[in-house]
Design a protein around this motif. Sequence first.
Motif, short mmCIF file in Angstrom:
data_model
loop_
_atom_site.label_atom_id
_atom_site.label_comp_id
_atom_site.label_asym_id
_atom_site.label_seq_id
_atom_site.Cartn_x
_atom_site.Cartn_y
_atom_site.Cartn_z
N ALA A 1 -65.59 38.55 116.50
CA ALA A 1 -65.75 37.51 115.48
C ALA A 1 -65.19 37.99 114.13
O ALA A 1 -64.73 37.18 113.32
N ASN A 2 -65.22 39.32 113.91
CA ASN A 2 -64.68 39.88 112.66
C ASN A 2 -63.18 40.19 112.77
O ASN A 2 -62.63 40.87 111.92
N GLY A 3 -62.58 39.76 113.90
CA GLY A 3 -61.13 39.92 114.04
C GLY A 3 -60.70 41.26 114.60
O GLY A 3 -59.54 41.65 114.45
N ASN A 4 -61.62 41.96 115.29
CA ASN A 4 -61.28 43.27 115.85
C ASN A 4 -60.61 43.10 117.22
O ASN A 4 -61.26 42.77 118.22
N ALA A 5 -59.29 43.34 117.25
CA ALA A 5 -58.53 43.13 118.49
C ALA A 5 -58.88 44.18 119.55
O ALA A 5 -58.81 43.90 120.75
N LEU A 6 -59.29 45.36 119.10
CA LEU A 6 -59.66 46.42 120.05
C LEU A 6 -60.92 46.02 120.82
O LEU A 6 -61.06 46.30 122.01
N ALA A 7 -61.83 45.35 120.13
CA ALA A 7 -63.06 44.88 120.78
C ALA A 7 -62.73 43.86 121.86
O ALA A 7 -63.34 43.85 122.94
N LEU A 8 -61.73 43.03 121.58
CA LEU A 8 -61.32 42.03 122.59
C LEU A 8 -60.75 42.74 123.82
O LEU A 8 -61.04 42.36 124.95
N ARG A 9 -59.99 43.80 123.59
CA ARG A 9 -59.42 44.58 124.70
C ARG A 9 -60.54 45.16 125.55
O ARG A 9 -60.47 45.13 126.78
N THR A 10 -61.55 45.71 124.87
CA THR A 10 -62.66 46.33 125.61
C THR A 10 -63.41 45.27 126.42
O THR A 10 -63.71 45.48 127.60
N LEU A 11 -63.67 44.13 125.80
CA LEU A 11 -64.38 43.06 126.52
C LEU A 11 -63.52 42.57 127.68
O LEU A 11 -64.04 42.29 128.77
N TYR A 12 -62.22 42.48 127.46
CA TYR A 12 -61.30 42.06 128.53
C TYR A 12 -61.42 43.02 129.71
O TYR A 12 -61.50 42.60 130.86
N GLY A 13 -61.42 44.32 129.40
CA GLY A 13 -61.55 45.33 130.46
C GLY A 13 -62.83 45.15 131.26
O GLY A 13 -62.86 45.40 132.46
#
Lengths: 102, 191
Positions: free
Chosen positions: B14-26
Amino acid sequence: MQPQNDMKTDGQFELEDALEQLKKLPRATPPPDLLGRIESRLGKVEAKVIPMKQWRMIAAAACVLVALNVTALSNYLNSASQQTAQYDTSSDALISDFQLYE
Amino acid sequence: MPEPNNRELLQDIANGNALALRTLYGRISGRVYNTALSYVQNEADAEEITQDVFTKIWRSAGSFKAESQVTTWVYRITVNTSLTALKKRERRGLFSALSAQEKEVPDFHHPNAVMEDRETSRALFSAIYRLPDRQKTAFVLSYVEELPRQQVAEVMNLSLKAIESLLMRAKKGLRNGLTTDYPNRGNATAK
């Protein structure tokens, strides 16, 4: 002794057999490049957001332009009315010059 | 440093962290893709849905309410996106085959089905495809995704009793579908 499956109808056997196989079926995994595609799509989404900021700047620039135009127009109208007043006096003078047969 | 949990990841997203999206995707892309594949039964469409789901997660992570699990929320998005994709496909099908009376069922072979099970798997997925939406969702989440019934109820916003009833009807529909597709296969395999 008969096998248990023979006691069931075809449909029952089929479903239980299929469900059993479904349990053993490994989960399908997305292709490795899918994350990259998602990120590039998100990049495009971000790129679409940037023009929104630009729109604000364009709108601000447009406001400044409009304000400048209004100022210029009002100045022009003011000077035009002053000129008209000058013409009026000068035309009066001209008319007075033409009163030749008095 | 401990791994962030899914809720923390979602906050970071939600704060725009693309790395967090990658982790959640994994962590959850397999579930999203597998669920979508069970609905649309086409790998390209399932990939498209997975992309849509993660785009929605990125955009609306801030609106996630901590009342439910993150996976429940993601499953809900996946189910809705998949059903929308199916509706679009049906509409396209209506234009291309106005005379067709029955739903056009894709000839789908699950990518991970082993050779000897491929026909059974094909018949089962074809029967799943023909189920009404709610029965399909209850069945896919319970038997393909193997979610606990309570979570299925939360994803579908229904009571446990309603889920049990949907599953009973779904199984009845699947039995009929399998018997129609393979009238003699049960006998042949049983003997």
